[in-house]
Design a protein around this motif. Structure first.
Motif, mmCIF file in Angstrom:
data_model
loop_
_atom_site.group_PDB
_atom_site.id
_atom_site.type_symbol
_atom_site.label_atom_id
_atom_site.label_comp_id
_atom_site.label_asym_id
_atom_site.label_seq_id
_atom_site.Cartn_x
_atom_site.Cartn_y
_atom_site.Cartn_z
ATOM 1 N N HIS A 67 0.304 3.848 5.917
ATOM 2 C CA HIS A 67 0.023 3.102 7.039
ATOM 3 C C HIS A 67 -0.380 1.508 6.490
ATOM 4 O O HIS A 67 0.219 0.662 7.014
ATOM 5 N N LEU A 68 -1.080 1.466 5.512
ATOM 6 C CA LEU A 68 -1.476 0.216 4.712
ATOM 7 C C LEU A 68 -0.258 -0.581 4.316
ATOM 8 O O LEU A 68 -0.451 -1.674 4.588
ATOM 9 N N ALA A 69 0.582 0.139 3.908
ATOM 10 C CA ALA A 69 1.631 -0.493 3.117
ATOM 11 C C ALA A 69 2.498 -0.980 4.213
ATOM 12 O O ALA A 69 3.266 -2.028 4.217
ATOM 13 N N SER A 70 2.803 -0.257 5.366
ATOM 14 C CA SER A 70 3.626 -0.641 6.332
ATOM 15 C C SER A 70 2.960 -1.797 7.137
ATOM 16 O O SER A 70 4.065 -2.813 7.625
ATOM 17 N N ARG A 71 1.641 -2.071 7.114
ATOM 18 C CA ARG A 71 1.261 -3.401 7.868
ATOM 19 C C ARG A 71 1.728 -4.639 7.225
ATOM 20 O O ARG A 71 1.419 -5.709 7.681
ATOM 21 N N VAL A 72 1.989 -4.456 5.864
ATOM 22 C CA VAL A 72 2.385 -5.540 5.122
ATOM 23 C C VAL A 72 3.984 -5.558 4.872
ATOM 24 O O VAL A 72 4.361 -6.374 3.794
ATOM 25 N N ASP A 73 4.628 -4.690 5.583
ATOM 26 C CA ASP A 73 6.133 -4.324 4.970
ATOM 27 C C ASP A 73 6.377 -4.258 3.781
ATOM 28 O O ASP A 73 7.384 -4.647 3.114
ATOM 29 N N ALA A 74 5.545 -3.625 2.979
ATOM 30 C CA ALA A 74 5.922 -3.022 1.572
ATOM 31 C C ALA A 74 6.573 -1.830 1.546
ATOM 32 O O ALA A 74 7.141 -1.560 0.160
ATOM 33 N N LEU A 75 6.866 -1.107 2.594
ATOM 34 C CA LEU A 75 7.932 0.035 2.525
ATOM 35 C C LEU A 75 9.371 -0.471 2.287
ATOM 36 O O LEU A 75 9.981 -1.160 3.410
ATOM 37 N N ARG A 76 9.914 -0.102 1.124
ATOM 38 C CA ARG A 76 11.668 -0.602 0.914
ATOM 39 C C ARG A 76 12.296 0.741 0.628
ATOM 40 O O ARG A 76 11.869 1.690 0.196
ATOM 41 N N ASP A 77 13.471 0.839 0.921
ATOM 42 C CA ASP A 77 14.646 1.627 0.777
ATOM 43 C C ASP A 77 15.040 1.482 -0.766
ATOM 44 O O ASP A 77 15.239 0.500 -1.220
ATOM 45 N N GLY A 78 15.326 2.679 -1.125
ATOM 46 C CA GLY A 78 16.030 2.668 -2.482
ATOM 47 C C GLY A 78 15.128 2.548 -3.582
ATOM 48 O O GLY A 78 15.441 2.226 -4.819
ATOM 49 N N THR A 79 13.810 2.678 -3.480
ATOM 50 C CA THR A 79 12.846 2.723 -4.518
ATOM 51 C C THR A 79 12.518 3.718 -5.251
ATOM 52 O O THR A 79 11.679 3.949 -6.094
ATOM 53 N N GLY A 80 13.306 5.069 -4.929
ATOM 54 C CA GLY A 80 12.845 6.368 -5.524
ATOM 55 C C GLY A 80 11.652 6.991 -4.886
ATOM 56 O O GLY A 80 10.991 6.733 -3.912
ATOM 57 N N THR A 81 11.094 8.189 -5.544
ATOM 58 C CA THR A 81 9.948 8.809 -5.198
ATOM 59 C C THR A 81 9.104 9.192 -6.328
ATOM 60 O O THR A 81 9.417 8.726 -7.581
#
Length: 502
Positions: free
Chosen positions: A447-461
């Motif tokens: 949730h904290l990462a989404s508030r600053v748009d830090a979630l990105r596609d294709g970064t692996g797991t």
């Protein structure tokens, strides 16, 4: 003859609109300051009682500082006055509470004050470039000559191919200067700042349509099918016939195109990664980064108003019993005819005794049950089970069963990424104390990462090693998340108020 009379009428009409009335008068600065302190892009509506108390606190604080404020008023009276002046809108929230939100006129006035209080260049290269690109694109689409359009496309293709060949041959990539980027930032912030008021105008148009349809349905002067036809026609006219409606339709297309939305996010990140972004304050960075959130929230508000309007129509159509209404109309017409016949012989002061309610029928009946002594006996005494009751849970046990600890998680994120000894959120989570490694804390970090748009596609797991309150260990596979320096700075200023409700 000059056009001064018509121009004077147009100016007077503009000056009487709510937008300029908000910025006029003795208390204009006070009103704008209250609205800017109370509302923001993340806080679009406030409960009525809370805003009343907040305005009272502002009045008291300004009086203590020796600042002149409106006399003999309180927060409730001011809010009611602002609703009448079309600066605040009062509505029912989904939980049936009363909330206030800013109207489109108030948002336009706040945007104007924000633009005037920010240092900017009125005529800049980025603004002129935007105008030239827009004119070039629309000239291409507006040209009726097929050969002229082919020539334009051919020239653009040659220009792009020449630039591609130059870069492929090892040509130097000219990076934008800091001054050019700052002009671009200012232009982008202005464009993003205009979106909330545009969406609010669409929402108010739908609300006006809602009120008119309710009035038509209650008056019953028009057939329901006519009201529905008018609703569908106005709905189409609202989307295609007004500038704010076309903007809403374009935003709707944007949100349905995942590729276009991903491209917007990536381009925003590239812009903010430029060294010139370091001079921007956290508020401007947050505004640029939240462009998608502004569009999504505006769409959500407009669609909510449309759902309310559709629900009103559905409820009326479902509950509208045409047969019953015809029977009632037949009875009323019969009463009217009898009344007209009676008035032919009755005098002007003749009265008729009429009971408002029918008399109560007195019907005799036999007793169905006889008295039973067992039914009058008291119930048996309750057993004492206090010694067998379990111990109540402690405060710490209740806390471990609750939601994520957002404040502690944000502090840990900021400290770890500021020191630079952690490069992913998963590695940070695996080093946290046991109390902060519950499975629910993973959701808090995301949730904290989404508030600053830090979630990105294709970064692996990566693996998050969680520890439940009972000591059981579980591994979760979560997308890899990393924070840049700009995102860490933005995270410090993110408001966590109401985050548990999101």
């Amino acid at each position: 003859m000059s056009e001064i009379v018509g121009e004077l009428a147009r100016v007077q009409d503009a000056l009487h609109r709510p937008t300029l009335r908000l910025l006029d008068g003795k208390w204009a600065a006070f009103r704008v300051a209250v609205f800017r302190c109370s509302f923001s892009r993340d806080r679009r509506s406030i409960q009525a009682d809370r805003l009343h108390v907040q305005v009272d606190a502002f009045l008291s604080e300004l009086q203590r500082e020796g600042v002149e404020v409106p006399p003999n008023v309180n927060g409730r009276a001011l809010c009611n006055q602002w609703v009448g002046d079309q600066w605040l809108f009062r509505d029912n929230a989904p939980d049936n509470s009363i909330v206030y939100s800013l109207t489109s006129s108030a948002l336009e006035a706040l945007d104007l004050v924000q633009n005037l209080s920010r240092d900017r260049v009125l005529v800049s290269e980025s603004r002129l470039t935007t105008i030239l690109d827009t004119v070039r694109r629309w000239a291409l689409e507006a040209s009726p000559d097929a050969q002229a359009r082919i020539d334009r496309l051919t020239a653009q293709i040659r220009e792009l191919e020449a630039e591609r060949d130059r870069l492929a041959a090892g040509g130097e990539v000219a990076s934008a200067s800091d001054e050019r980027m700052l002009d671009g930032y200012t232009n982008l912030i202005d464009l993003i700042g205009q979106l909330p008021s545009d969406f609010k105008r669409v929402e108010e148009s739908v609300l006006d349509m809602h009120r008119k349809i309710l009035r038509d349905l209650r008056d019953e002067e028009r057939a329901v099918v006519d009201v529905l036809d008018e609703y569908l026609a106005k709905q189409d006219e609202l989307v295609k016939g007004t500038p704010e409606g076309r903007a809403f339709d374009g935003a709707f297309v944007l949100l349905r195109d995942d590729a276009l939305l991903l491209e917007l996010r990536e381009n925003v990140q590239v812009i903010l990664d430029h060294p010139a972004a370091a001079v921007l304050d956290a508020r401007d960075v947050h505004e640029i980064r939240g462009a998608v959130a502004v569009i999504r929230q505006g769409m959500k508000d407009v669609l909510a108003q449309r759902r309310r309007l559709t629900a009103t129509l559905k409820e009326h159509i479902v509950n509208h019993d045409a047969l019953q209404e015809r029977e009632l109309d037949r009875v009323l017409r019969a009463i009217g005819r009898e009344l007209a016949t009676w008035m032919e012989t009755a005098g002007p002061r003749t009265t008729v005794p009429l009971d408002l309610l029918p008399p109560t029928l007195k019907v005799g009946h036999f007793r169905e049950r006889f008295w039973d002594p067992a039914s009058a006996a008291p119930p048996p005494p309750l057993e004492e089970v206090e010694d067998d009751s379990p111990q109540p849970p402690t405060i710490e046990e209740l806390r471990m069963r609750g939601g994520p600890s957002l404040d502690e998680l944000r502090t840990a994120l900021v400290e770890a990424f500021t020191r630079g000894d952690i490069d992913t959120v998963g590695r940070l989570f695996n080093r946290l104390p046991v109390g902060l490694r519950r499975p629910v804390e993973i959701l808090g970090l995301l949730h904290l990462a989404s508030r600053v748009d830090a979630l990105r596609d294709g970064t692996g797991t990566e693996i998050f090693e969680a520890i439940r309150p009972d000591g059981e260990r579980r591994d979760f596979l979560v997308p890899t998340v990393s924070l840049t320096a700009a995102e860490v700075t933005a995270l410090k200023d993110v408001s966590l108020e109401g985050a548990a409700d999101d």
